[in-house]
Design an enzyme around this catalytic site. Structure first.
Site, PDB file in Angstrom:
ATOM      1  N   HIS A 141      -6.358  -5.911   3.104  1.00 28.51           N
ATOM      2  CA  HIS A 141      -5.331  -4.957   3.241  1.00 28.51           C
ATOM      3  C   HIS A 141      -4.986  -4.738   4.727  1.00 28.51           C
ATOM      4  O   HIS A 141      -5.701  -4.617   5.647  1.00 28.51           O
ATOM      5  CB  HIS A 141      -6.170  -3.540   2.869  1.00 28.51           C
ATOM      6  CG  HIS A 141      -6.167  -3.219   1.359  1.00 28.51           C
ATOM      7  ND1 HIS A 141      -5.765  -2.567   0.663  1.00 28.51           N
ATOM      8  CD2 HIS A 141      -7.068  -4.172   0.496  1.00 28.51           C
ATOM      9  CE1 HIS A 141      -6.375  -2.481  -0.601  1.00 28.51           C
ATOM     10  NE2 HIS A 141      -6.989  -3.625  -0.811  1.00 28.51           N
TER      11      HIS A 141
ATOM     12  N   CYS B 273      -3.043  -2.539   6.233  1.00 31.66           N
ATOM     13  CA  CYS B 273      -3.335  -1.414   6.814  1.00 31.66           C
ATOM     14  C   CYS B 273      -4.758  -0.942   7.440  1.00 31.66           C
ATOM     15  O   CYS B 273      -4.753  -0.387   8.435  1.00 31.66           O
ATOM     16  CB  CYS B 273      -3.098   0.039   5.886  1.00 31.66           C
ATOM     17  SG  CYS B 273      -4.273  -0.314   4.570  1.00 31.66           S
TER      18      CYS B 273
ATOM     19  N   GLN C  99      -5.209  -0.684  -4.875  1.00 31.28           N
ATOM     20  CA  GLN C  99      -5.839  -1.785  -5.498  1.00 31.28           C
ATOM     21  C   GLN C  99      -6.541  -1.175  -6.553  1.00 31.28           C
ATOM     22  O   GLN C  99      -6.662  -1.984  -7.807  1.00 31.28           O
ATOM     23  CB  GLN C  99      -6.890  -2.458  -4.543  1.00 31.28           C
ATOM     24  CG  GLN C  99      -7.291  -3.713  -5.206  1.00 31.28           C
ATOM     25  CD  GLN C  99      -8.257  -4.515  -4.337  1.00 31.28           C
ATOM     26  OE1 GLN C  99      -7.958  -4.719  -3.168  1.00 31.28           O
ATOM     27  NE2 GLN C  99      -9.506  -5.139  -4.615  1.00 31.28           N
TER      28      GLN C  99
ATOM     29  N   CYS D  59       0.825  -1.237  -0.044  1.00 27.32           N
ATOM     30  CA  CYS D  59       0.012   0.101   0.087  1.00 27.32           C
ATOM     31  C   CYS D  59       0.822   1.250  -0.080  1.00 27.32           C
ATOM     32  O   CYS D  59       1.660   1.326   0.738  1.00 27.32           O
ATOM     33  CB  CYS D  59      -0.732  -0.033   1.387  1.00 27.32           C
ATOM     34  SG  CYS D  59      -1.728   1.591   1.479  1.00 27.32           S
ATOM     35  N   GLU D  60       0.577   2.131  -0.711  1.00 31.98           N
ATOM     36  CA  GLU D  60       1.384   3.408  -1.239  1.00 31.98           C
ATOM     37  C   GLU D  60       1.057   4.381   0.051  1.00 31.98           C
ATOM     38  O   GLU D  60       2.066   5.491   0.063  1.00 31.98           O
ATOM     39  CB  GLU D  60       1.306   4.107  -2.466  1.00 31.98           C
ATOM     40  CG  GLU D  60      -0.323   4.612  -2.585  1.00 31.98           C
ATOM     41  CD  GLU D  60      -0.214   5.333  -3.942  1.00 31.98           C
ATOM     42  OE1 GLU D  60      -1.068   6.414  -3.831  1.00 31.98           O
ATOM     43  OE2 GLU D  60       0.289   4.829  -4.836  1.00 31.98           O
ATOM     44  N   HIS D  61       0.098   4.222   0.681  1.00 35.98           N
ATOM     45  CA  HIS D  61      -0.150   5.106   2.029  1.00 35.98           C
ATOM     46  C   HIS D  61       0.478   4.660   3.314  1.00 35.98           C
ATOM     47  O   HIS D  61       0.843   5.626   3.963  1.00 35.98           O
ATOM     48  CB  HIS D  61      -1.738   5.117   2.131  1.00 35.98           C
ATOM     49  CG  HIS D  61      -2.460   5.633   1.161  1.00 35.98           C
ATOM     50  ND1 HIS D  61      -3.717   5.003   0.585  1.00 35.98           N
ATOM     51  CD2 HIS D  61      -2.390   6.458   0.013  1.00 35.98           C
ATOM     52  CE1 HIS D  61      -4.381   5.615  -0.339  1.00 35.98           C
ATOM     53  NE2 HIS D  61      -3.494   6.408  -0.753  1.00 35.98           N
ATOM     54  N   HIS D  62       0.661   3.507   3.469  1.00 35.20           N
ATOM     55  CA  HIS D  62       1.126   3.112   5.052  1.00 35.20           C
ATOM     56  C   HIS D  62       2.410   2.325   4.488  1.00 35.20           C
ATOM     57  O   HIS D  62       3.006   1.771   5.541  1.00 35.20           O
ATOM     58  CB  HIS D  62       0.449   2.448   5.643  1.00 35.20           C
ATOM     59  CG  HIS D  62      -0.873   3.225   6.037  1.00 35.20           C
ATOM     60  ND1 HIS D  62      -2.247   3.463   5.327  1.00 35.20           N
ATOM     61  CD2 HIS D  62      -1.078   4.204   6.870  1.00 35.20           C
ATOM     62  CE1 HIS D  62      -3.043   4.154   6.242  1.00 35.20           C
ATOM     63  NE2 HIS D  62      -2.371   4.814   7.032  1.00 35.20           N
TER      64      HIS D  62
END
Length: 203
Positions: free
Chosen positions: A158, A160, A130, A89-92
């Site tokens: 996910h 996250c 995704q 995941c690019e956010h976390h």
């Protein structure tokens, strides 16, 4: 300072440049001792692991497809189901994983079946969301084959969400991308959804 005396030259070439030192500092920042026995090689292991997990940045669609696009007369739906994927995941920068299902209706060209898994890996092995992977896979099949239609359905878990934040371990996310007749024709779309329904997360 991070020592490299026990790391072979071959291992060094497989690492993301600079990531070993950054991981060393990261371990220190979270309160760990990167010099203790269990962590001595961790910075190098992380750098090597991320070289694999982000290999998609260094590959192209042509690399994934190779020479496996063939002329063919068939025009019936082709479905490749249950392609495992693992991404970050690019956010976390935490993992998400699941299965991808891809269908297309040929219009003079087909693709070797194993190449669908390679296309999934091409886009999954990057920092991602995704929704984007789903669209990228559909666009890739369309670019390679110019088929009458493409459908991609992905279901992911996910971490996250499971490990932090709302901490919902049993949740999953489903995304889809429809092109051509799959978008325009409800019966074609329903045929695809029916074919993959039993594989969705009832496991």
């Amino acid at each position: 300072m991070l020592t490299t005396s026990t790391i072979s030259a071959a291992d060094e070439r497989q690492e993301v440049p600079g990531l070993s030192a950054l991981t060393y500092d990261w371990l220190t920042a979270i309160g760990e001792n990167p010099e203790r026995e269990g962590l001595l090689k961790t910075p190098h292991r992380v750098a090597k692991a991320w070289s694999f997990l982000t290999a998609g940045y260094h590959q192209t669609l042509a690399d994934a497809a190779g020479d496996a696009v063939f002329e063919a007369e068939g025009s019936e739906m082709v479905i490749v189901k249950d392609i495992e994927f693992y991404s970050m995941c690019e956010h976390h920068m935490l993992p998400f994983y699941g299965r991808a299902h891809i269908a297309y209706i040929p219009d003079g060209k087909i693709l070797g079946l194993s190449k669908f898994a390679r296309i999934v890996d091409l886009y999954a092995r990057r920092l991602q969301v995704q929704e984007r992977i789903t669209t990228q896979i559909a666009d890739a099949v369309e670019e390679l084959l110019s088929p009458r239609g493409v459908a991609v359905l992905m279901e992911g878990v996910h971490l996250c969400m499971a490990m932090r934040g709302v901490q919902k371990q049993n949740s999953s996310t489903t995304t889809s991308a429809m092109r051509g007749v799959f978008k325009e024709d409800a019966r074609t779309r329903a045929e695809f959804m029916s074919a993959v329904q039993n594989t969705l997360r009832s496991r």
